[in-house]
Design a protein around this motif. Structure first.
Motif, PDB file in Angstrom:
ATOM      1  N   UNK A 113     -51.169  23.244 -26.922  1.00 39.27           N
ATOM      2  CA  UNK A 113     -52.711  23.693 -27.163  1.00 39.27           C
ATOM      3  C   UNK A 113     -52.466  25.228 -26.685  1.00 39.27           C
ATOM      4  N   UNK A 114     -52.482  25.210 -25.244  1.00 42.19           N
ATOM      5  CA  UNK A 114     -52.442  26.560 -24.560  1.00 42.19           C
ATOM      6  C   UNK A 114     -51.239  27.227 -24.903  1.00 42.19           C
ATOM      7  N   UNK A 115     -50.296  26.745 -25.079  1.00 42.23           N
ATOM      8  CA  UNK A 115     -48.843  27.600 -25.410  1.00 42.23           C
ATOM      9  C   UNK A 115     -48.943  28.079 -26.662  1.00 42.23           C
ATOM     10  N   UNK A 116     -49.679  27.379 -27.430  1.00 38.17           N
ATOM     11  CA  UNK A 116     -49.687  27.879 -28.931  1.00 38.17           C
ATOM     12  C   UNK A 116     -51.013  29.077 -28.911  1.00 38.17           C
ATOM     13  N   UNK A 117     -51.928  28.724 -28.071  1.00 34.19           N
ATOM     14  CA  UNK A 117     -52.933  29.757 -28.201  1.00 34.19           C
ATOM     15  C   UNK A 117     -52.301  31.162 -27.606  1.00 34.19           C
ATOM     16  N   UNK A 118     -51.634  31.154 -26.559  1.00 37.19           N
ATOM     17  CA  UNK A 118     -51.002  32.332 -26.061  1.00 37.19           C
ATOM     18  C   UNK A 118     -49.781  32.998 -26.793  1.00 37.19           C
ATOM     19  N   UNK A 119     -49.387  32.124 -27.682  1.00 40.46           N
ATOM     20  CA  UNK A 119     -48.410  32.809 -28.437  1.00 40.46           C
ATOM     21  C   UNK A 119     -48.646  33.165 -29.888  1.00 40.46           C
ATOM     22  N   UNK A 120     -49.838  32.716 -30.143  1.00 45.17           N
ATOM     23  CA  UNK A 120     -50.370  33.051 -31.379  1.00 45.17           C
ATOM     24  C   UNK A 120     -49.798  31.919 -32.543  1.00 45.17           C
ATOM     25  N   UNK A 121     -49.849  30.602 -32.285  1.00 47.12           N
ATOM     26  CA  UNK A 121     -48.958  29.928 -33.035  1.00 47.12           C
ATOM     27  C   UNK A 121     -49.840  28.502 -32.799  1.00 47.12           C
ATOM     28  N   UNK A 122     -49.934  27.648 -34.045  1.00 48.57           N
ATOM     29  CA  UNK A 122     -50.646  26.368 -34.007  1.00 48.57           C
ATOM     30  C   UNK A 122     -49.977  25.443 -32.923  1.00 48.57           C
ATOM     31  N   UNK A 123     -50.893  24.565 -32.248  1.00 46.85           N
ATOM     32  CA  UNK A 123     -50.178  23.601 -31.270  1.00 46.85           C
ATOM     33  C   UNK A 123     -49.340  22.698 -32.015  1.00 46.85           C
ATOM     34  N   UNK A 124     -49.548  22.011 -33.280  1.00 51.66           N
ATOM     35  CA  UNK A 124     -48.794  21.238 -34.000  1.00 51.66           C
ATOM     36  C   UNK A 124     -47.246  22.006 -34.137  1.00 51.66           C
ATOM     37  N   UNK A 125     -47.384  23.261 -34.547  1.00 49.81           N
ATOM     38  CA  UNK A 125     -46.086  24.106 -34.951  1.00 49.81           C
ATOM     39  C   UNK A 125     -45.278  24.301 -33.528  1.00 49.81           C
ATOM     40  N   UNK A 126     -46.104  24.435 -32.368  1.00 52.24           N
ATOM     41  CA  UNK A 126     -45.425  24.435 -31.160  1.00 52.24           C
ATOM     42  C   UNK A 126     -44.616  23.146 -30.699  1.00 52.24           C
ATOM     43  N   UNK A 127     -45.227  22.115 -31.024  1.00 55.16           N
ATOM     44  CA  UNK A 127     -44.576  20.878 -30.636  1.00 55.16           C
ATOM     45  C   UNK A 127     -43.419  20.532 -31.693  1.00 55.16           C
ATOM     46  N   UNK A 128     -43.509  20.980 -32.829  1.00 58.73           N
ATOM     47  CA  UNK A 128     -42.581  20.762 -33.934  1.00 58.73           C
ATOM     48  C   UNK A 128     -41.372  21.611 -33.594  1.00 58.73           C
ATOM     49  N   UNK A 129     -41.544  22.564 -33.344  1.00 58.49           N
ATOM     50  CA  UNK A 129     -40.548  23.748 -32.953  1.00 58.49           C
ATOM     51  C   UNK A 129     -39.776  23.243 -31.906  1.00 58.49           C
ATOM     52  N   UNK A 130     -40.285  22.671 -30.544  1.00 54.66           N
ATOM     53  CA  UNK A 130     -39.555  22.296 -29.523  1.00 54.66           C
ATOM     54  C   UNK A 130     -38.875  20.962 -29.872  1.00 54.66           C
ATOM     55  N   UNK A 131     -39.437  20.384 -30.514  1.00 55.93           N
ATOM     56  CA  UNK A 131     -38.852  18.977 -30.681  1.00 55.93           C
ATOM     57  C   UNK A 131     -37.496  19.025 -31.671  1.00 55.93           C
ATOM     58  N   UNK A 132     -37.268  19.976 -32.108  1.00 52.36           N
ATOM     59  CA  UNK A 132     -35.904  20.342 -32.810  1.00 52.36           C
ATOM     60  C   UNK A 132     -34.771  20.226 -31.690  1.00 52.36           C
ATOM     61  N   UNK A 133     -35.094  20.641 -30.435  1.00 48.42           N
ATOM     62  CA  UNK A 133     -34.110  20.687 -29.499  1.00 48.42           C
ATOM     63  C   UNK A 133     -34.190  19.682 -28.341  1.00 48.42           C
ATOM     64  N   UNK A 134     -35.121  18.882 -28.172  1.00 49.87           N
ATOM     65  CA  UNK A 134     -35.173  17.628 -27.539  1.00 49.87           C
ATOM     66  C   UNK A 134     -36.634  17.219 -27.022  1.00 49.87           C
ATOM     67  N   UNK A 135     -36.857  16.470 -26.355  1.00 52.72           N
ATOM     68  CA  UNK A 135     -38.318  16.060 -25.679  1.00 52.72           C
ATOM     69  C   UNK A 135     -38.329  16.642 -24.513  1.00 52.72           C
ATOM     70  N   UNK A 136     -39.272  17.592 -24.425  1.00 47.19           N
ATOM     71  CA  UNK A 136     -39.405  18.232 -23.358  1.00 47.19           C
ATOM     72  C   UNK A 136     -40.858  18.014 -22.820  1.00 47.19           C
ATOM     73  N   UNK A 137     -41.711  17.423 -23.328  1.00 44.31           N
ATOM     74  CA  UNK A 137     -43.025  17.210 -22.927  1.00 44.31           C
ATOM     75  C   UNK A 137     -43.158  15.719 -22.176  1.00 44.31           C
ATOM     76  N   UNK A 138     -44.410  15.625 -21.772  1.00 49.11           N
ATOM     77  CA  UNK A 138     -44.878  14.317 -21.354  1.00 49.11           C
ATOM     78  C   UNK A 138     -46.098  14.088 -21.874  1.00 49.11           C
ATOM     79  N   UNK A 139     -45.995  12.952 -22.805  1.00 47.49           N
ATOM     80  CA  UNK A 139     -47.409  12.451 -23.598  1.00 47.49           C
ATOM     81  C   UNK A 139     -48.557  12.341 -22.348  1.00 47.49           C
ATOM     82  N   UNK A 140     -49.543  12.973 -22.854  1.00 51.20           N
ATOM     83  CA  UNK A 140     -50.808  12.922 -21.929  1.00 51.20           C
ATOM     84  C   UNK A 140     -50.848  13.941 -20.922  1.00 51.20           C
ATOM     85  N   UNK A 141     -49.878  14.885 -20.810  1.00 50.48           N
ATOM     86  CA  UNK A 141     -49.639  15.652 -19.755  1.00 50.48           C
ATOM     87  C   UNK A 141     -49.476  17.271 -20.328  1.00 50.48           C
TER      88      UNK A 141
END
Lengths: 213, 213
Positions: free
Chosen positions: A36-64
């Motif tokens: 959410x925040x990363x997207x806001x600051x980059x000017x991109x939707x949160x869903x797109x941020x997650x989708x973009x990053x998911x191409x390269x691996x699982x870098x996040x923690x659910x709920x965190x």
DNA sequence: TAGATTGTTAATCGATTAACAATC
DNA sequence: TAGATTGTTAATCGATTAACAATC
């Protein structure tokens, strides 16, 4: 991890994310960041941020969210910015000269900046031998030799339009396969060579479309 | 004719077509050009060329193609390049200085080039009063006044990242609604203001993704 | 007329968004 | 546990390409 080919649209956003993370890291804003925040600051939707990053691996923690420092490192690795990148600059006219100074200053002062201009070339004999910010301007026929010495793979083209294709051919010949072109001309490059155009007149012309009367 | 809103993807290609036509016109290649050839020279498919142009009218003749000179004029009109566009440049550091010189030289020597830098601004008092290529550098708080005098609607932002948002706000305040930004920072602009980013570091960083090991 | 190429519609392709189960 | 947010799948949206009737 580089098996499926990633679309250019995705790649274009990665440096944007990296910048947001660098800023957050520098300002010590927080150690975790949500899509959410990363997207806001980059000017991109949160869903797109997650989708973009998911191409390269699982870098996040659910709920965190994402660990700022960790994701920053991952993005640097993905973009090959985990080490310095030596760059040639061809064409030391006023624009090339300014670019050289700008990037070299930034490299010298910003510890997280990996783009390092290390060689200058110009076809004008009057400019050859001139020292700019510690670098001596060489003749373009030295590109191959210098390129080998310094393991160059990236170049900035800031020569006049009518010289650009020749310079690009020489660069490609020298094993340089990443090119940022400022000349206002369409250039041909073989497969495997990546060319990005920074055609400033074209940008201004397209802005003009939106002019209010 | 500006009723349906045209997508940014279409607008981005118009200056490309215009350039091809200018070149063909200058070189006297031919008086007619097909979407096939126009596309080839611009790096776009023929179908897309026809579809792009069709948004604005019917400029071609079946079985014949497009009249080079006529289409050139139409595109100039569409892009508001049928008259000179006065431009402000804010930030006369090395990059801004180089941009000013580059564009002013191009305007002075290239008769078909309508982009005219007519005012320079810089926050550094040491730079104010300096004359560059015939233009005197002014303080940024003069933007509004000068803008009104010269009917400015377009500006190039070449200031440091931490000053860019302020400068943009001042420009917008002065009625300038077309902005080309070189500062490596995400800027906020109100609706109706068009901002194009020319973030050179970002371009190099995305090139780095494609680096071969 | 015969050949060529436009303008336009339908089909395809790709990118973004919405939604939600998984799980920290 | 309860709340939050990821990673991912399905739905939507938009842009490009293919195809062709219209016509110069």
């Amino acid at each position: 991890m580089r098996l499926r080919k990633i679309s250019g649209a995705v790649v274009r956003r990665l440096p944007l994310y990296l910048r947001v993370l660098e800023e957050a890291s520098r300002d010590g804003d927080k150690e975790l960041m949500s899509s959410q925040e990363l997207g806001e600051r980059a000017g991109v939707s949160p869903a797109l941020v997650r989708k973009d990053l998911a191409w390269f691996g699982e870098f996040g923690k659910q709920g965190v969210g994402y660990d700022v420092n960790n994701l920053k490192m991952e993005l640097r690795r993905i973009l090959h910015l985990d080490r310095d990148i030596p760059i040639a600059l061809v064409g030391v006219g006023s624009l090339g000269h300014a670019l050289a100074r700008y990037f070299r200053r930034r490299y010298a002062t910003d510890p997280g900046f990996q783009l390092n201009i290390v060689a200058l070339f110009d076809a004008d004999p009057a400019k050859q031998g001139e020292v700019i910010d510690g670098l001596t301007v060489e003749a373009p026929d030295k590109i191959r030799e210098v390129s080998r010495e310094l393991s160059l793979r990236m170049a900035i083209i800031a020569v006049p339009a009518d010289a650009a294709q020749d310079v690009v051919d020489q660069c490609v010949d020298a094993g340089i396969h990443l090119l940022l072109n400022f000349a206002p001309v369409k250039l041909r490059v073989p497969d495997g060579v990546h060319l990005v155009n920074a055609d400033l007149s074209l940008e201004l012309q397209r802005l003009a479309y939106y002019m209010r009367d």
